[in-house]
Design an enzyme around this catalytic site. Structure first.
Site, PDB file in Angstrom:
ATOM      1  N   LYS A 126       0.889  -1.217  -0.148  1.00  0.00           N
ATOM      2  CA  LYS A 126      -0.035   0.047  -0.093  1.00  0.00           C
ATOM      3  C   LYS A 126       0.892   1.088  -0.023  1.00  0.00           C
ATOM      4  CE  LYS A 126      -3.356   2.195   3.224  1.00  0.00           C
ATOM      5  NZ  LYS A 126      -3.879   3.009   2.240  1.00  0.00           N
ATOM      6  N   THR A 166      -2.322   6.885   0.336  1.00  0.00           N
ATOM      7  CA  THR A 166      -3.323   6.977   1.307  1.00  0.00           C
ATOM      8  C   THR A 166      -4.092   8.290   0.507  1.00  0.00           C
ATOM      9  OG1 THR A 166      -4.436   7.143   3.275  1.00  0.00           O
ATOM     10  CG2 THR A 166      -2.346   8.487   2.870  1.00  0.00           C
ATOM     11  N   GLU A 204      -3.482   0.980  -3.583  1.00  0.00           N
ATOM     12  CA  GLU A 204      -4.122   0.784  -2.188  1.00  0.00           C
ATOM     13  C   GLU A 204      -4.056  -0.537  -1.809  1.00  0.00           C
ATOM     14  OE1 GLU A 204      -5.278   2.726   0.449  1.00  0.00           O
ATOM     15  OE2 GLU A 204      -5.631   4.532  -0.414  1.00  0.00           O
TER      16      GLU A 204
HETATM   17  C1  LIG Z   1      -7.218   6.700  10.674  1.00  0.00           C
HETATM   18  C2  LIG Z   1      -7.441   8.186   9.964  1.00  0.00           C
HETATM   19  O1  LIG Z   1      -7.263   9.147  10.745  1.00  0.00           O
HETATM   20  N1  LIG Z   1      -7.692   8.352   8.694  1.00  0.00           N
HETATM   21  C3  LIG Z   1      -7.480   7.509   7.910  1.00  0.00           C
HETATM   22  C4  LIG Z   1      -7.783   7.615   6.590  1.00  0.00           C
HETATM   23  C5  LIG Z   1      -7.489   6.702   5.358  1.00  0.00           C
HETATM   24  N2  LIG Z   1      -7.001   5.718   5.711  1.00  0.00           N
HETATM   25  C6  LIG Z   1      -6.810   4.484   4.880  1.00  0.00           C
HETATM   26  C7  LIG Z   1      -7.806   3.928   4.111  1.00  0.00           C
HETATM   27  C8  LIG Z   1      -7.454   3.753   2.681  1.00  0.00           C
HETATM   28  O2  LIG Z   1      -6.721   2.702   2.549  1.00  0.00           O
HETATM   29  C9  LIG Z   1      -6.646   5.128   2.503  1.00  0.00           C
HETATM   30  C10 LIG Z   1      -7.576   5.964   1.812  1.00  0.00           C
HETATM   31  O3  LIG Z   1      -8.064   6.968   2.513  1.00  0.00           O
HETATM   32  O4  LIG Z   1      -6.181   5.482   3.558  1.00  0.00           O
HETATM   33  C11 LIG Z   1      -6.753   5.542   7.156  1.00  0.00           C
HETATM   34  O5  LIG Z   1      -6.079   4.167   7.340  1.00  0.00           O
HETATM   35  N3  LIG Z   1      -6.753   6.120   7.857  1.00  0.00           N
END
Ligand SMILES: CC(=O)Nc1ccn([C@H]2C[C@H](O)[C@@H](CO)O2)c(=O)n1
EC number: 3.5.1.135
Length: 107
Positions: A23, A26, A76
């Site tokens: 991955k 993000t 991802e």
């Molecule tokens: C935990 C937090 O504060 N925010 C996030 C936002 C996104 N993600 C991950 C989920 C997906 O794989 C990608 C795309 O947004 O990033 C995350 O773990 N935590």
């Protein structure tokens, strides 16, 4: 002017993929888009704030939710349907998003 953050959180379920470099992006909203390209950030789990790695920020680019494609999903380590569902859960109704591309810093 906004100070660049030095920390990032991820849901625990993504930890193994990040550590395996499966991955490599993000997708975040405007509030979480102010990372400085070239900086190294400390990464912790969202659930219990447990540090698990450092990431080097390679790029931050705007993207519309409707423009997400199979290449984003591949980066991802998800299908496009899975990625859209995850983003929709985290950022419901948000069209303007940002792709943060990173590289794992080997410790
Ligand atoms: C935990 C937090 O504060 N925010 C996030 C936002 C996104 N993600 C991950 C989920 C997906 O794989 C990608 C795309 O947004 O990033 C995350 O773990 N935590």
């Amino acid at each position: 002017m906004q100070t660049a953050p030095t920390e990032m959180t991820f849901f625990e379920r993504f930890e193994a993929d990040i550590l395996a470099s499966k991955k490599t992006i993000t997708i975040r909203d405007e509030a979480e888009s102010h990372y400085k390209v070239g900086s190294v950030v400390d990464v912790s789990t969202y659930e219990d704030d447990r540090w698990f790695c450092q990431l080097k920020i390679l790029d931050v680019s705007p993207i519309q939710f409707s423009a997400l494609n199979d290449f984003h999903a591949e980066q991802e380590n998800m299908t496009l349907d899975e990625l859209k569902a995850v983003i929709h859960d985290i950022y419901p109704g948000i069209e303007q998003l940002y792709v943060v591309t990173y590289q794992l810093v080997e410790q």
